[in-house]
Motif scaffolding. Structure first.
Motif, PDB file in Angstrom:
ATOM      1  N   ARG A  19       0.851  -1.187   0.000  1.00 39.95           N
ATOM      2  CA  ARG A  19       0.000   0.000   0.000  1.00 39.95           C
ATOM      3  C   ARG A  19       0.884   1.232   0.000  1.00 39.95           C
ATOM      4  N   LEU A  20       0.826   1.975  -1.067  1.00 35.86           N
ATOM      5  CA  LEU A  20       1.599   3.201  -1.174  1.00 35.86           C
ATOM      6  C   LEU A  20       0.772   4.380  -0.680  1.00 35.86           C
ATOM      7  N   SER A  21       1.466   5.322  -0.062  1.00 34.46           N
ATOM      8  CA  SER A  21       0.832   6.552   0.390  1.00 34.46           C
ATOM      9  C   SER A  21       1.504   7.746  -0.258  1.00 34.46           C
ATOM     10  N   CYS A  22       0.708   8.743  -0.546  1.00 31.83           N
ATOM     11  CA  CYS A  22       1.194  10.000  -1.092  1.00 31.83           C
ATOM     12  C   CYS A  22       0.682  11.100  -0.165  1.00 31.83           C
ATOM     13  N   ALA A  23       1.571  11.603   0.673  1.00 27.34           N
ATOM     14  CA  ALA A  23       1.193  12.634   1.635  1.00 27.34           C
ATOM     15  C   ALA A  23       1.494  14.008   1.057  1.00 27.34           C
ATOM     16  N   ALA A  24       0.552  14.906   1.226  1.00 25.46           N
ATOM     17  CA  ALA A  24       0.693  16.240   0.656  1.00 25.46           C
ATOM     18  C   ALA A  24       0.764  17.306   1.729  1.00 25.46           C
ATOM     19  N   ALA A  25       1.581  18.281   1.470  1.00 22.53           N
ATOM     20  CA  ALA A  25       1.639  19.468   2.315  1.00 22.53           C
ATOM     21  C   ALA A  25       1.062  20.626   1.508  1.00 22.53           C
ATOM     22  N   GLY A  26       0.089  21.295   2.083  1.00 20.68           N
ATOM     23  CA  GLY A  26      -0.562  22.379   1.351  1.00 20.68           C
ATOM     24  C   GLY A  26      -2.043  22.337   1.600  1.00 20.68           C
ATOM     25  N   ARG A  27      -2.620  23.457   1.907  1.00 21.43           N
ATOM     26  CA  ARG A  27      -4.025  23.495   2.302  1.00 21.43           C
ATOM     27  C   ARG A  27      -4.979  23.303   1.150  1.00 21.43           C
ATOM     28  N   THR A  28      -4.493  23.390  -0.088  1.00 18.46           N
ATOM     29  CA  THR A  28      -5.378  23.276  -1.246  1.00 18.46           C
ATOM     30  C   THR A  28      -5.318  21.899  -1.889  1.00 18.46           C
ATOM     31  N   PHE A  29      -4.817  20.907  -1.167  1.00 21.44           N
ATOM     32  CA  PHE A  29      -4.633  19.576  -1.749  1.00 21.44           C
ATOM     33  C   PHE A  29      -5.920  19.033  -2.338  1.00 21.44           C
ATOM     34  N   GLY A  30      -7.036  19.273  -1.694  1.00 16.55           N
ATOM     35  CA  GLY A  30      -8.317  18.762  -2.169  1.00 16.55           C
ATOM     36  C   GLY A  30      -8.737  19.293  -3.528  1.00 16.55           C
ATOM     37  N   SER A  31      -8.141  20.377  -3.961  1.00 20.22           N
ATOM     38  CA  SER A  31      -8.494  20.959  -5.249  1.00 20.22           C
ATOM     39  C   SER A  31      -7.735  20.338  -6.411  1.00 20.22           C
ATOM     40  N   TYR A  32      -6.853  19.399  -6.125  1.00 25.66           N
ATOM     41  CA  TYR A  32      -6.051  18.758  -7.164  1.00 25.66           C
ATOM     42  C   TYR A  32      -6.493  17.328  -7.427  1.00 25.66           C
ATOM     43  N   ALA A  33      -6.443  16.948  -8.682  1.00 22.09           N
ATOM     44  CA  ALA A  33      -6.508  15.538  -9.037  1.00 22.09           C
ATOM     45  C   ALA A  33      -5.119  14.946  -8.799  1.00 22.09           C
ATOM     46  N   VAL A  34      -5.075  13.675  -8.476  1.00 24.49           N
ATOM     47  CA  VAL A  34      -3.795  13.038  -8.149  1.00 24.49           C
ATOM     48  C   VAL A  34      -3.639  11.761  -8.959  1.00 24.49           C
ATOM     49  N   GLY A  35      -2.463  11.576  -9.482  1.00 23.24           N
ATOM     50  CA  GLY A  35      -2.173  10.374 -10.239  1.00 23.24           C
ATOM     51  C   GLY A  35      -0.957   9.658  -9.698  1.00 23.24           C
ATOM     52  N   TRP A  36      -0.890   8.377  -9.983  1.00 20.96           N
ATOM     53  CA  TRP A  36       0.299   7.567  -9.705  1.00 20.96           C
ATOM     54  C   TRP A  36       0.910   7.157 -11.040  1.00 20.96           C
ATOM     55  N   PHE A  37       2.203   7.271 -11.105  1.00 21.36           N
ATOM     56  CA  PHE A  37       2.959   6.863 -12.285  1.00 21.36           C
ATOM     57  C   PHE A  37       4.107   5.967 -11.826  1.00 21.36           C
ATOM     58  N   ARG A  38       4.588   5.146 -12.729  1.00 23.54           N
ATOM     59  CA  ARG A  38       5.751   4.323 -12.406  1.00 23.54           C
ATOM     60  C   ARG A  38       6.754   4.411 -13.542  1.00 23.54           C
ATOM     61  N   GLN A  39       8.001   4.218 -13.177  1.00 29.68           N
ATOM     62  CA  GLN A  39       9.062   4.383 -14.154  1.00 29.68           C
ATOM     63  C   GLN A  39      10.168   3.385 -13.911  1.00 29.68           C
ATOM     64  N   THR A  40      10.659   2.813 -14.983  1.00 27.80           N
ATOM     65  CA  THR A  40      11.820   1.936 -14.934  1.00 27.80           C
ATOM     66  C   THR A  40      12.945   2.594 -15.722  1.00 27.80           C
ATOM     67  N   PRO A  41      14.175   2.193 -15.479  1.00 29.09           N
ATOM     68  CA  PRO A  41      15.319   2.858 -16.115  1.00 29.09           C
ATOM     69  C   PRO A  41      15.208   2.896 -17.638  1.00 29.09           C
ATOM     70  N   GLY A  42      15.410   4.082 -18.200  1.00 34.42           N
ATOM     71  CA  GLY A  42      15.409   4.243 -19.645  1.00 34.42           C
ATOM     72  C   GLY A  42      14.046   4.388 -20.281  1.00 34.42           C
ATOM     73  N   LYS A  43      13.007   4.392 -19.455  1.00 35.40           N
ATOM     74  CA  LYS A  43      11.653   4.500 -20.007  1.00 35.40           C
ATOM     75  C   LYS A  43      10.948   5.737 -19.475  1.00 35.40           C
TER      76      LYS A  43
END
Length: 122
Positions: A19-43
């Motif tokens: 289970r990954l968590s993405c913690a945000a600092a900033g009072r306007t966090f709720g106004s943003y859409a959030v995505g998860w991305f993954r990356q491997t070397p060279g891609k």
């Protein structure tokens, strides 16, 4: 502006869960859409999942549908990525990102975390 920090990565065997968590600092966090991305070397970053503001809509890459679940808790300024039935192809650095309009394109995201490593071994 918002600062993002991922946690929860690690090493797991095929079929395991993380289970990954993405913690945000900033009072306007709720106004943003959030995505998860993954990356491997060279891609380029690969879209994994995204959640709209208020969590009303979620989107998934075909490769993770039925195995991963994205959710958000705006009261805690946190977005989660529950990953089940992991396989070796899921091995990557996972990063969360925030944008104004939910999108599968990494180019649309303005704010990024540093990433967390996920390693799946057989």
């Amino acid at each position: 502006q918002v600062q993002l920090a991922e946690s929860g990565g690690g090493s797991v065997q095929v079929g395991g869960s993380l289970r990954l968590s993405c913690a945000a600092a900033g009072r306007t966090f709720g106004s943003y859409a959030v995505g998860w991305f993954r990356q491997t070397p060279g891609k380029d970053p690969e879209f994994v999942a995204a959640v709209s503001q208020n969590g009303e809509k979620t989107y998934y890459a075909d490769s993770v549908k039925g195995r991963f679940t994205i959710s958000r808790d705006d009261a805690k300024n946190t977005v989660f990525l529950q990953m089940n039935d992991l396989n070796v192809r899921d091995t990557a650095i996972y990063s969360c990102a925030a944008c104004d309009i939910v999108s599968p394109s990494s180019h649309d995201y303005r704010y990024w975390g540093q990433g967390t490593q996920v390693t799946v071994s057989s």
